[in-house]
Enzyme design. Structure first.
Site, mmCIF file in Angstrom:
data_model
loop_
_atom_site.group_PDB
_atom_site.id
_atom_site.type_symbol
_atom_site.label_atom_id
_atom_site.label_comp_id
_atom_site.label_asym_id
_atom_site.label_seq_id
_atom_site.Cartn_x
_atom_site.Cartn_y
_atom_site.Cartn_z
ATOM 1 N N LYS A 171 0.860 -1.054 0.201
ATOM 2 C CA LYS A 171 -0.004 -0.051 -0.082
ATOM 3 C C LYS A 171 1.050 1.213 -0.145
ATOM 4 C CE LYS A 171 -1.482 -1.277 3.533
ATOM 5 N NZ LYS A 171 -1.756 -0.966 4.994
ATOM 6 N N ARG A 186 -8.612 2.166 10.297
ATOM 7 C CA ARG A 186 -8.062 0.739 10.501
ATOM 8 C C ARG A 186 -9.327 0.163 11.292
ATOM 9 N NH1 ARG A 186 -2.731 0.985 9.679
ATOM 10 N NH2 ARG A 186 -1.337 -0.073 10.815
ATOM 11 N N ARG A 194 11.942 -6.677 5.181
ATOM 12 C CA ARG A 194 11.803 -5.339 4.991
ATOM 13 C C ARG A 194 12.367 -4.368 5.931
ATOM 14 N NH1 ARG A 194 5.831 -2.253 4.805
ATOM 15 N NH2 ARG A 194 6.061 -2.304 7.099
ATOM 16 N N ARG A 219 12.128 -1.879 11.260
ATOM 17 C CA ARG A 219 11.074 -1.445 12.179
ATOM 18 C C ARG A 219 10.809 -2.312 13.076
ATOM 19 N NH1 ARG A 219 6.123 0.671 8.393
ATOM 20 N NH2 ARG A 219 5.209 -0.302 10.183
ATOM 21 N N ARG A 230 0.642 -8.603 14.166
ATOM 22 C CA ARG A 230 -0.108 -7.676 13.391
ATOM 23 C C ARG A 230 -0.830 -8.115 12.487
ATOM 24 N NH1 ARG A 230 4.782 -4.449 10.731
ATOM 25 N NH2 ARG A 230 3.278 -2.710 10.053
#
Ligand code: AMP
Length: 211
Positions: free
Chosen positions: A13, A88, A125, A157, A168
């Site tokens: 996204k 969300r 990532r 992260r 998550r």
């Protein structure tokens, strides 16, 4: 043009929304980036959000809604905006509808990717601390320590660590389904297959918004 990107973490996204915002000339508004900015500036909001973000949990609706609605009410969003990471929850979606009133969200672009592929992508990532751009480790030169775009420091992260990633995704799945149903009911939902090369996904998105 008022657009919302929907999809699980790692669906692409952020990457796609950035490209689309440049093509359409409208601001890209990412709630996650806004929280990370507050965090790096050690604001009160940043300190509050940190506890939730580090655990992969959602920051409470009340503060999140205020932060995003204040942002999209700014002048540069009058021509439109692309939201990423917000809404969300259904409460956030309803609050957004109320805030926008007669100029509602026009399209919701739902990028679909399987869970297996998402865990693989997120665990590999790394992101730039300065501009926020995400990269896949295996797509960068082996020695790269800085962002190819802006020279910023690259880091993983805290919420991209594999143990947090699964949590998550588990939390996000019912939320994303609920929101997809909400926007399908408003006839705004467009589903895009996200398991294809970035530029193919990008051209589907352009078609979807009629650009
Ligand atoms: P993201 O970059 O979108 O994955 O967001 C990173 C983290 O910021 C999330 O795991 C949440 O802790 C927080 N966050 C971002 N957007 C929202 C939102 N709309 N509602 C609640 N928390 C959010």
């Amino acid at each position: 043009m008022r657009l919302v990107f929907l999809g699980l973490a790692g669906a692409g996204k952020g990457t796609q929304a950035l490209v689309l915002s440049e093509k359409l000339g409208i601001p890209f508004v990412s709630s996650g980036d806004m929280f990370r900015h507050h965090l790096s500036q050690s604001t009160d909001l940043g300190r509050l959000a940190k506890g939730y973000m580090d655990k992969g949990e959602l920051v409470p609706d009340e503060v999140t809604i205020k932060m995003v609605v204040d942002r999209i009410e700014q002048r540069d969003c009058r021509k439109g905006f692309i939201l990423d990471g917000f809404p969300r929850t259904l409460a956030q979606a309803e609050a957004l509808d109320r805030a926008l009133g007669k100029g509602p969200v026009e399209k919701v672009l739902y990028i679909k990717v399987s869970e297996e592929e998402l865990v693989r992508r997120l665990a590999g990532r790394i992101s730039c601390r300065t501009c926020g751009t995400p990269y896949q480790l295996d797509a960068l030169p082996a020695q790269a320590k800085t962002c190819p775009k802006c020279g910023g420091e690259l880091y993983q992260r805290a919420d991209d660590k594999p143990e947090v990633v699964r949590k998550r995704l588990e939390l996000q799945w019912p939320e994303v389904q609920g929101l997809a149903g909400y926007y399908a009911g408003q006839k705004k939902l467009v589903e895009i297959n996200g398991e294809r090369p970035v530029d193919q996904v990008g051209s589907d998105l352009l078609k979807a918004v009629g650009a």
